[in-house]
Enzyme design. Structure first.
Site, PDB file in Angstrom:
ATOM      1  N   HIS A  19      67.218  70.863  18.124  1.00  0.00           N
ATOM      2  CA  HIS A  19      67.303  72.117  19.353  1.00  0.00           C
ATOM      3  C   HIS A  19      68.354  71.094  20.609  1.00  0.00           C
ATOM      4  O   HIS A  19      68.771  71.330  21.632  1.00  0.00           O
ATOM      5  CB  HIS A  19      66.353  72.112  20.423  1.00  0.00           C
TER       6      HIS A  19
ATOM      7  N   HIS B 234      65.311  79.076  15.993  1.00  0.00           N
ATOM      8  CA  HIS B 234      65.318  78.725  15.022  1.00  0.00           C
ATOM      9  C   HIS B 234      65.927  79.607  13.850  1.00  0.00           C
ATOM     10  O   HIS B 234      65.394  79.396  12.601  1.00  0.00           O
ATOM     11  CB  HIS B 234      63.964  78.797  14.643  1.00  0.00           C
TER      12      HIS B 234
END
Length: 356
Positions: free
Chosen positions: A57, A219
């Site tokens: 991320h 995700h």
């Protein structure tokens, strides 16, 4: 799979080694266990602010370590929560005796492991408070969560609370501020494509050539609906209205009560955005979206906010919470007061954010 990697198992370590080599004035990286910390830590008399989560991320969270933001970040493997021993080691490294605030995204693994690490830290006489970020309006419950997911408001909380710590707020003041930021922040995202985990070598989910996922998680978790591709103005309006028209959201969260020396259940409510509110607007890229497209999203977002009576007083546009190479975006709106704006404007110097 085409990626600029060597061996998949070395992906996180080599990325962190590169970051340390690129920013030796800002950060240091410890391995075994792995955590990233600011070079001047611990800062005497200052509350330490820590966050963490799965890698993939970036720049969240390691890119936000430095003056005016995080004292340490704890990266797990790709899309995998870091472990309690990583969190405890990071806390020991940056603890200056004024206490530690953990900013925790609402994913089951992150929540569980930060709670375990916090109990271990308290057994060693460290003062630690955990504050949950759960700002994703797309779904109430999702894979890996009970309740809303923690997404874009995380970055805003890290900046605002990091500035507060730099200015000498005490631990309880920063924790209360973090709760206030979370309760006033709302986010929603979408995906044009999936992403590929280095260790897996195949997409995390499948989208047709003309399909998009509205409300997906960082995700690749499912969102509100799968729909046909539409012009960006329509997509942006759907995301923005999903946030602006979100009703009051009440839930019970576990927080540590220092006076009782135990976990307690706290009732929190996010109130709807109201016409006349000042907001910070954050348009985030998921990793594979050009900045030019994000500005097109912001263009429409500004129009929608104006039409709903919301005044954008600050903004952030760019890829700050990514999902590897996923194409897509997310929008976060944070209702701000004068204190939050002042803290947002305060100087910051990290690998990913620098101003002042």
């Amino acid at each position: 799979m085409k990626k600029l990697i060597n061996q998949p198992d070395d992906f996180v370590r080599e990325s962190l080694e590169g970051m340390a080599a690129a920013h030796p004035d800002l950060i240091k990286v410890n391995f075994e266990p792995t955590f990233v910390y600011r070079t001047d830590a611990p800062v005497k008399g200052k509350v330490a602010v820590i966050s963490g989560g799965g890698s993939g991320h970036e720049p969240m969270h390691a890119g936000f370590v430095g003056m005016g933001m995080l004292d340490a970040a704890v990266p797990g493997e790709v899309f995998t929560s870091p472990t309690p021993d990583q969190m405890l080691a990071a806390a020991k490294q940056v603890d200056a005796g004024a206490g530690i605030l953990n900013i925790v995204k609402n994913y089951s693994g992150d929540v569980m492991n930060f709670e375990m690490a916090t109990e271990l830290a308290r057994s060693e006489d460290m003062r630690v408070l955990n504050i949950l970020i759960d700002d994703d309006v797309a779904v109430k419950d999702s894979l890996y969560t009970q309740g809303r997911r923690g997404v874009g408001t995380t970055v805003l909380a890290e900046k605002i609370c990091g500035a507060a710590a730099e200015q000498g707020y005490d631990l309880q003041q920063i924790a209360d501020l973090c709760v206030r930021v979370n309760c006033n922040g709302r986010s929603m995202g979408m995906a044009l494509t999936s992403c590929t985990l280095p260790a897996k070598g195949s997409p995390t989910f499948e989208l047709g050539d003309t399909e998009i996922e509205m409300g997906c998680g960082i995700h690749g978790e499912p969102g509100r609906q799968r729909m046909s591709i539409a012009p960006v103005d329509e997509i942006t309006e759907t995301l923005a209205l999903g946030i602006i028209e979100d009703s009051a959201y009440s839930r019970t969260v576990r927080q540590w009560d220092e006076s009782q020396g135990d976990w307690v259940d706290v009732e929190l409510t996010d109130l709807p955005l109201e016409s006349g509110s000042n907001v910070l607007a954050f348009v985030n890229g998921m990793g594979g979206t050009p900045l030019s497209e994000l500005y097109i999203v912001y263009r429409k977002l500004a129009q929608v906010c104006e039409g709903k009576g919301l005044k954008i007083v600050r903004n952030l546009i760019g890829s700050y919470i990514t999902s590897l190479e996923m194409q897509g975006c997310s929008i976060t709106l944070l209702k701000v007061d004068d204190e939050m704006v002042k803290l947002w404007d305060a100087p910051v110097k990290t690998a990913a954010l620098k101003w002042g």
